[in-house]
Design a protein around this motif. Structure first.
Motif, PDB file in Angstrom:
ATOM      1  N   ILE A 104       0.842  -1.434   0.281  1.00 24.50           N
ATOM      2  CA  ILE A 104       0.079  -0.081  -0.208  1.00 24.50           C
ATOM      3  C   ILE A 104       0.924   1.012   0.194  1.00 24.50           C
ATOM      4  CG2 ILE A 104      -1.875   1.258   1.153  1.00 24.50           C
ATOM      5  CD1 ILE A 104      -3.025  -1.643   2.116  1.00 24.50           C
ATOM      6  N   PRO A 105       0.693   2.437  -0.716  1.00 25.74           N
ATOM      7  CA  PRO A 105       1.772   3.215  -1.146  1.00 25.74           C
ATOM      8  C   PRO A 105       1.108   4.434  -0.158  1.00 25.74           C
ATOM      9  CG  PRO A 105       0.096   3.404  -2.880  1.00 25.74           C
ATOM     10  CD  PRO A 105      -0.398   2.031  -2.269  1.00 25.74           C
ATOM     11  N   PHE A 106       1.892   5.407   0.320  1.00 22.55           N
ATOM     12  CA  PHE A 106       1.864   6.519   1.183  1.00 22.55           C
ATOM     13  C   PHE A 106       0.525   7.523   0.548  1.00 22.55           C
ATOM     14  CE2 PHE A 106       2.497  11.032   1.512  1.00 22.55           C
ATOM     15  CZ  PHE A 106       1.967  11.508   2.875  1.00 22.55           C
ATOM     16  N   GLU A 107       0.056   7.219  -0.349  1.00 17.35           N
ATOM     17  CA  GLU A 107      -1.304   8.610  -0.816  1.00 17.35           C
ATOM     18  C   GLU A 107      -2.352   7.614  -0.383  1.00 17.35           C
ATOM     19  OE1 GLU A 107       1.664   7.525  -2.749  1.00 17.35           O
ATOM     20  OE2 GLU A 107       2.363   9.698  -3.087  1.00 17.35           O
ATOM     21  N   GLN A 108      -2.365   6.495  -0.728  1.00 21.26           N
ATOM     22  CA  GLN A 108      -3.551   5.122  -0.210  1.00 21.26           C
ATOM     23  C   GLN A 108      -3.733   5.141   0.853  1.00 21.26           C
ATOM     24  OE1 GLN A 108      -3.840   1.697  -1.907  1.00 21.26           O
ATOM     25  NE2 GLN A 108      -5.169   0.661   0.239  1.00 21.26           N
ATOM     26  N   CYS A 109      -2.499   5.046   1.562  1.00 19.81           N
ATOM     27  CA  CYS A 109      -2.776   5.191   3.579  1.00 19.81           C
ATOM     28  C   CYS A 109      -3.645   5.831   3.553  1.00 19.81           C
ATOM     29  CB  CYS A 109      -1.318   4.859   3.893  1.00 19.81           C
ATOM     30  SG  CYS A 109      -0.911   5.146   6.003  1.00 19.81           S
ATOM     31  N   VAL A 110      -2.859   7.761   3.847  1.00 17.84           N
ATOM     32  CA  VAL A 110      -3.478   9.223   3.944  1.00 17.84           C
ATOM     33  C   VAL A 110      -4.537   9.472   3.884  1.00 17.84           C
ATOM     34  CG1 VAL A 110      -1.107   9.438   4.470  1.00 17.84           C
ATOM     35  CG2 VAL A 110      -1.989  10.305   2.659  1.00 17.84           C
ATOM     36  N   SER A 111      -4.818   8.682   2.084  1.00 20.11           N
ATOM     37  CA  SER A 111      -6.397   8.542   2.020  1.00 20.11           C
ATOM     38  C   SER A 111      -7.384   8.354   2.292  1.00 20.11           C
ATOM     39  CB  SER A 111      -6.577   8.275  -0.182  1.00 20.11           C
ATOM     40  OG  SER A 111      -5.102  10.126  -0.560  1.00 20.11           O
ATOM     41  N   GLU A 112      -7.278   7.239   2.985  1.00 21.68           N
ATOM     42  CA  GLU A 112      -8.349   6.190   3.536  1.00 21.68           C
ATOM     43  C   GLU A 112      -7.590   6.814   4.973  1.00 21.68           C
ATOM     44  OE1 GLU A 112      -7.138   1.688   3.029  1.00 21.68           O
ATOM     45  OE2 GLU A 112      -7.993   2.309   0.475  1.00 21.68           O
ATOM     46  N   MET A 113      -7.108   7.584   5.475  1.00 27.50           N
ATOM     47  CA  MET A 113      -6.945   7.640   7.040  1.00 27.50           C
ATOM     48  C   MET A 113      -8.715   8.504   6.829  1.00 27.50           C
ATOM     49  SD  MET A 113      -3.485   8.678   7.874  1.00 27.50           S
ATOM     50  CE  MET A 113      -2.262   7.051   8.647  1.00 27.50           C
ATOM     51  N   ALA A 114      -8.197   9.807   5.829  1.00 30.96           N
ATOM     52  CA  ALA A 114      -9.160  11.022   6.228  1.00 30.96           C
ATOM     53  C   ALA A 114     -10.319  10.373   5.770  1.00 30.96           C
ATOM     54  CB  ALA A 114      -8.801  11.714   5.247  1.00 30.96           C
ATOM     55  N   LEU A 115     -10.259   9.191   5.274  1.00 27.29           N
ATOM     56  CA  LEU A 115     -11.599   8.423   4.472  1.00 27.29           C
ATOM     57  C   LEU A 115     -12.647   8.296   5.528  1.00 27.29           C
ATOM     58  CD1 LEU A 115     -13.836   8.102   2.351  1.00 27.29           C
ATOM     59  CD2 LEU A 115     -12.833   5.177   2.034  1.00 27.29           C
ATOM     60  N   ALA A 116     -11.833   7.791   6.294  1.00 26.87           N
ATOM     61  CA  ALA A 116     -12.865   6.634   8.122  1.00 26.87           C
ATOM     62  C   ALA A 116     -12.598   7.784   8.449  1.00 26.87           C
ATOM     63  CB  ALA A 116     -11.344   6.065   8.433  1.00 26.87           C
ATOM     64  N   GLY A 117     -12.610   9.188   8.495  1.00 24.81           N
ATOM     65  CA  GLY A 117     -12.546  10.645   9.198  1.00 24.81           C
ATOM     66  C   GLY A 117     -12.020  10.983  10.282  1.00 24.81           C
ATOM     67  N   PHE A 118     -10.593  10.021  10.237  1.00 23.26           N
ATOM     68  CA  PHE A 118      -9.445  11.034  11.025  1.00 23.26           C
ATOM     69  C   PHE A 118      -8.908  12.285  10.620  1.00 23.26           C
ATOM     70  CE2 PHE A 118     -10.018   6.833  12.001  1.00 23.26           C
ATOM     71  CZ  PHE A 118      -9.889   6.364  13.627  1.00 23.26           C
ATOM     72  N   GLN A 119      -8.137  13.129  11.862  1.00 25.52           N
ATOM     73  CA  GLN A 119      -7.963  14.564  11.841  1.00 25.52           C
ATOM     74  C   GLN A 119      -5.984  14.861  11.714  1.00 25.52           C
ATOM     75  OE1 GLN A 119      -9.588  15.070  16.089  1.00 25.52           O
ATOM     76  NE2 GLN A 119     -10.412  16.716  14.680  1.00 25.52           N
ATOM     77  N   GLY A 120      -6.044  13.197  11.904  1.00 25.27           N
ATOM     78  CA  GLY A 120      -4.405  13.247  11.545  1.00 25.27           C
ATOM     79  C   GLY A 120      -3.487  11.886  11.710  1.00 25.27           C
ATOM     80  N   CYS A 121      -2.184  11.791  11.541  1.00 22.91           N
ATOM     81  CA  CYS A 121      -1.851  10.947  12.096  1.00 22.91           C
ATOM     82  C   CYS A 121       0.297  11.343  12.134  1.00 22.91           C
ATOM     83  CB  CYS A 121      -1.704   9.945  10.451  1.00 22.91           C
ATOM     84  SG  CYS A 121      -0.647  11.051   9.439  1.00 22.91           S
TER      85      CYS A 121
END
Length: 306
Positions: free
Chosen positions: A34-51
């Motif tokens: 899983i690449p970086f871009e997919q990872c952070v996009s899915e974090m946002a999609l799940a409703g989180f504010q940060g990482c």
């Protein structure tokens, strides 16, 4: 019941997630590409504010990283610094810490997370319980004085040093945390409280939350599958084997045994303000990262009411 936790509204806390749902940063072979871009996009999609920061992030280019996170409405919850005070590697540790402070300034974060990896066994293919280090008085003095020093550096930069107790290190158990808190300056050294590491270590997360609630400034919400935790101890598994066996999962998973409500209530009553970060070091080949991220966020919505 929805929204039963006092004083933990969106004006007090931010909700983050770590990339260890998408890949493992300690064991890079636990990865399905899983690449970086997919990872952070899915974090946002799940409703989180940060990482937090993972090894696939463009961490050598804070401008590019900030742009990628800003695009998705995410902030940096914390960078990580491994310390090596107990093996006498003070100068290199402080140099690395200063570089991470500059990085944190560039991406706009506040908390910087550290853990003492001198003598650590958790990265080695050996039983994590049988070979965890036991610090002697010299080790403790090196560690606490070093943490006080870099904690002052963080405070002088408007940041907070948050110490992460961790399996396979010399600060693993509740008693170890007690000793660390007693030996460090509360003004400069704060506690990152990790529910999963304490539960796996064999201690009660709620008891430690109650005892050190005023020192806790950053939280990792990690759940534990207790039958697997028992197997890790009885079968003398390594930390990597524990992860592959599925010892960790997220809040909201019915297979996890930690009750997060009283822990969060304790923090809310103590006036906690900062990051609540979901973390579950799982194998993405068997645990779909987005599924578990959404599961955790739905649970927090139910508990917190937002």
């Amino acid at each position: 019941m929805t929204g039963t936790i006092p004083n933990l509204g969106p004006d007090k806390v931010s909700l983050g997630v770590t990339p260890t749902l998408w890949w493992n940063d300690d064991f890079p072979l636990i990865d399905i590409g899983i690449p970086f871009e997919q990872c952070v996009s899915e974090m946002a999609l799940a409703g989180f504010q940060g990482c937090s920061i993972g090894h696939k992030y463009p961490a050598d280019d804070p401008t590019a990283l900030k742009e990628a996170l800003d695009l998705r409405g995410l902030q940096v919850s914390e960078p990580w610094v491994s310390t090596y005070f107990t093996i006498g590697d003070r100068d290199r540790t402080i140099g690395n810490f200063k570089r991470q402070l500059e990085f944190l300034k560039a991406v706009g974060g506040r908390d910087i997370v550290v853990a003492e990896f001198g003598q650590s066994s958790h990265l080695q293919p050996i039983p994590v319980f049988d070979h965890r280090p036991e610090f002697n008085p010299t080790d403790w003095e090196r560690l606490t004085s070093g943490l006080n020093e870099i904690g002052r550096l963080a405070a002088d930069s408007g940041m907070r040093l948050c110490y992460h107790h961790h399996m396979g290190t010399g600060v693993q158990s509740a008693a170890d945390i007690d000793k660390l808190m007693e030996g460090t300056d509360a003004q400069y050294v704060h506690l990152l409280f990790d529910t999963g590491h304490l539960q796996l270590a064999g201690d009660d997360p709620l008891a430690t939350a109650e005892k050190h609630k005023q020192r806790i400034k950053h939280v990792h919400l990690k759940n534990v599958r207790q039958p697997v935790a028992d197997k890790v101890r009885s079968d003398h598994l390594s930390f990597q084997e524990a992860i592959l066996e599925g010892v960790f999962t997220v809040p909201g998973d019915s297979e996890g045994m930690i009750d997060f409500r009283p822990v969060l209530t304790t923090l809310g009553n103590a006036g906690f303000e900062g990051w609540l970060v979901v973390e579950a070091e799982q194998n993405p080949a068997t645990a779909c990262p987005l599924k578990y991220a959404k599961m955790a966020r739905a649970y927090l919505t139910d508990v917190l009411g937002w």
